[in-house]
Design a protein around this motif. Structure first.
Motif, short mmCIF file in Angstrom:
data_model
loop_
_atom_site.label_atom_id
_atom_site.label_comp_id
_atom_site.label_asym_id
_atom_site.label_seq_id
_atom_site.Cartn_x
_atom_site.Cartn_y
_atom_site.Cartn_z
N TYR A 5 0.94 -1.20 0.11
CA TYR A 5 0.00 0.14 -0.03
C TYR A 5 0.74 1.06 -0.07
O TYR A 5 0.67 2.35 -0.57
N ASN B 192 -10.90 -1.00 -7.25
CA ASN B 192 -10.77 -1.81 -7.91
C ASN B 192 -9.97 -1.92 -8.84
O ASN B 192 -9.27 -3.01 -9.23
N ALA C 272 -6.53 -2.07 -7.43
CA ALA C 272 -6.33 -3.85 -7.00
C ALA C 272 -6.02 -4.49 -8.27
O ALA C 272 -5.30 -5.28 -8.14
N ALA D 299 -4.98 -6.85 -3.13
CA ALA D 299 -6.23 -6.88 -2.90
C ALA D 299 -6.98 -5.67 -2.67
O ALA D 299 -6.22 -4.66 -2.36
N ALA D 300 -8.27 -5.55 -2.80
CA ALA D 300 -8.90 -4.43 -2.75
C ALA D 300 -8.36 -3.62 -1.24
O ALA D 300 -8.58 -2.51 -1.16
N THR E 139 -5.84 -3.68 0.30
CA THR E 139 -4.35 -2.95 0.13
C THR E 139 -4.62 -1.68 -0.84
O THR E 139 -4.07 -0.82 -0.33
N ALA E 140 -5.40 -1.61 -1.51
CA ALA E 140 -5.66 -0.62 -2.48
C ALA E 140 -6.53 0.54 -1.86
O ALA E 140 -5.87 1.78 -1.85
#
Length: 245
Positions: A12, A38, A41, A47-48, A50-51
């Motif tokens: 991130y 999305n 990601a 992963a969403a 993390t985004a």
């Protein structure tokens, strides 16, 4: 080609750093829309969550704001110092915060004093351009800012010796005329006594302790381009936010 993740740094933070750099260099201008969570990601292969954490990091640092319409570059509200103004100039084309004005009270070719000579790494009494500006907003004086630049800049950019505001500010004018782009800086925060001329503008007693920031800039070749000292107005503060990982 899609970006790749460097594992030693939390993903991130890598994503946040990528967009922070684009904003600072102006590749993402004020108001530019960032990819959705999305899209981030999928593009970064994370992963969403993390985004989303990367977007939150940028929000925390004051680089973006988010709404139902998406996430947008929004740094105009957070600018206060010379380095911040450079960042905003590159990102938005304007180095001033909303509601902020600047008055150039003096601009002249003079001799380098000992502290200026040290700051610019030049011999004492070398010719330097000295520019003093007063930044104000609806709360009063933001800062009294004085910059010293190598005297040869006045030959390439004679506007530096005028008290008219510079549309691209000092940074932009120097880069345009000489190709020397401010690339590295050093910041020194200190309490310093207010000189008589600065004290009068700030509305404080002579030699009253004031919060100051000194900035030294180098160009892309490692040569010094500017030495600047800002005396902040009463009640102003300097702040920075950093992720601890």
């Amino acid at each position: 080609m899609s970006p790749t993740v460097n594992r030693p740094v939390p993903p991130y933070l890598q994503i946040a750093d990528h967009f922070r750099t684009l904003i600072k260099t102006g590749e993402l201008a004020e108001g530019a829309k960032l990819p959705t969570v999305n899209e981030l990601a999928q593009g970064w292969g994370v992963a969403a969550g993390t985004a989303a954490k990367a977007i939150t990091q940028l929000q925390t640092e004051g680089y973006v704001t988010s709404s139902n319409q998406g996430t947008f570059v929004s740094i105009a509200h957070k600018q206060t110092t010379g380095p911040d103004r450079l960042q905003m100039l590159r990102a938005t084309g304007n180095g001033y915060r909303p509601g902020e004005t600047v008055e150039v009270v003096s601009s002249e070719l003079t001799e380098a004093t000992p502290d200026v000579a040290t700051g610019l790494d030049i011999p004492e009494k070398s010719p330097v351009v000295r520019r003093r500006r007063i930044y104000r907003d609806d709360l009063g004086v933001v800062t009294v800012s004085t910059s010293w630049l190598p005297g040869e800049f006045a030959e390439a950019a004679p506007e530096l010796l005028s008290t008219d505001p510079l549309p691209k500010m000092t940074f932009g004018l120097i880069e345009e005329r000489t190709g020397r782009r401010a690339s590295t800086r050093r910041d020194v925060v200190a309490i310093r006594p207010a000189p008589a001329d600065v004290a009068a503008t700030l509305g404080v007693a002579v030699d009253a302790p004031c919060l100051t920031m000194t900035n030294i800039y180098w160009d892309q070749e490692g040569s010094l381009t500017e030495y600047a000292v800002d005396f902040l107005g009463p009640g102003r503060e300097l702040s920075a936010e950093y992720s601890l990982g």
